[in-house]
Design an enzyme around this catalytic site. Structure first.
Site, PDB file in Angstrom:
ATOM      1  N   GLN A  37      -5.729  -1.744  -6.770  1.00  0.00           N
ATOM      2  CA  GLN A  37      -6.197  -0.765  -5.792  1.00  0.00           C
ATOM      3  C   GLN A  37      -6.810   0.427  -6.513  1.00  0.00           C
ATOM      4  O   GLN A  37      -6.319   0.855  -7.560  1.00  0.00           O
ATOM      5  CB  GLN A  37      -5.048  -0.280  -4.915  1.00  0.00           C
ATOM      6  N   ASP A  97       0.818  -1.216   0.000  1.00  0.00           N
ATOM      7  CA  ASP A  97       0.000   0.000   0.000  1.00  0.00           C
ATOM      8  C   ASP A  97       0.853   1.267   0.000  1.00  0.00           C
ATOM      9  O   ASP A  97       0.321   2.368  -0.070  1.00  0.00           O
ATOM     10  CB  ASP A  97      -0.925  -0.005   1.233  1.00  0.00           C
ATOM     11  N   SER A 141      -6.804   5.601  -0.048  1.00  0.00           N
ATOM     12  CA  SER A 141      -7.088   4.283  -0.622  1.00  0.00           C
ATOM     13  C   SER A 141      -8.552   3.940  -0.383  1.00  0.00           C
ATOM     14  O   SER A 141      -9.079   4.122   0.721  1.00  0.00           O
ATOM     15  CB  SER A 141      -6.196   3.219   0.027  1.00  0.00           C
TER      16      SER A 141
END
Length: 293
Positions: free
Chosen positions: A284, A210, A234
């Protein structure tokens, strides 16, 4: 739980992933009180996957996870992870995890574990890139450009659990961003030994996944490590784990963004080891809002 006073970055990461079991299916994780607006999403995803894994027999490695970031977490406040044992089948085990902070759900995750079995194989080849030893560390590259690290980055350099080395040099001006493709690649590895528990390595890489994936969305628009023009968050995160690996050995994170529109950008990543084996695939979506709007 481990010793929260662990001195080096990797020990702190392992400690962060060492959840306290407070009931059969309920775990509590620390959230460091750091100078961040919100809890780092990779931390929550990594801890949630630890919670899911600790309710299995340990014989089946995780092969996929799908998750949503629902609310920003508050640094310094513990996070409780509630695990639902959805299925224990002959080949697959499924767990659903809800992360709760101050009485509100901030994140949820579904993880699937698969008993290893034989099958045919193919994969996309790893791109030809320089070896990590030939590239500067992220913090050295920033230091070389600005003369010295800003205070926040100096603190980060001392506490960061991963060595990051961008394959292409960082760009620092809007002029340099002209005609830049929406892609980025970075070598990574934990800065110390993560031990022998395979779940720790998987969750540490989940944490790392991430950190830079949305770079691919940003790189045509603004310098990655200069002043930010956009607030990012995110929205979701999905991973597929293809092969065993160690997160304390070099891996290449190849990232690209097929589209950005409507205030959202989609990024996908492929993670390879040094021998070119495809280890993990990642997707993502992130929210991008111009600061001041």
């Amino acid at each position: 739980m481990g010793d929260s006073r662990a001195a080096n970055p990797v020990d702190r990461l392992v400690d962060l992933l060492d959840l306290e079991r407070i009931d059969l299916n309920i775990f509590r994780g620390r959230s460091p009180d750091e100078s961040l607006q919100r809890v780092f999403g990779g931390q929550v995803a990594g801890q949630a996957l630890v919670a899911a894994g600790r309710t299995t027999d340990g014989e089946r490695p995780v092969h996929s996870l799908h998750s949503y970031f629902l609310r920003p977490g508050t640094p310094g406040v513990p996070i409780v992870y509630q695990v639902e044992r959805v299925r224990d089948g002959r080949s697959f085990t499924t767990r659903r995890v809800v992360a709760i902070q101050q009485g509100r759900i901030i994140f949820n995750l579904t993880a699937s574990f698969h008993a290893p079995e034989p099958g045919f194989e193919h994969q996309v080849a790893m791109p030809d890139v320089p070896d990590p030893e030939t590239l500067p560390t992220l913090f050295d590259e920033v230091r070389d450009h600005v003369g010295r690290l800003p205070a926040q980055l100096e603190r980060m350099s001392r506490r960061h659990p991963f060595d990051l080395r961008y394959v292409e040099r960082l760009r620092w001006t809007q002029e340099e961003l002209k005609e830049v493709e929406p892609r980025s690649a970075v070598w990574m590895r934990a800065v110390g030994d993560l031990g022998e528990d395979p779940l720790v390595h998987v969750c540490a890489l989940t944490y790392a996944s991430d950190m830079t994936l949305l770079d691919a969305v940003r790189v045509p628009v603004e310098p990655l490590w200069g002043p930010r023009g956009f607030d990012m968050a995110s929205l979701d995160h999905a991973m597929w784990f293809h092969r065993p690996f160690r997160a304390d050995e070099w891996f290449l994170y190849q990232q690209e963004s097929p589209i950005a529109t409507g205030g959202r950008g989609l990024a996908r990543g492929l993670i390879y080891d040094r021998e070119g084996h495809l280890l993990v695939s990642v997707m993502q979506e992130g929210l991008f809002r111009r600061i001041g709007d």
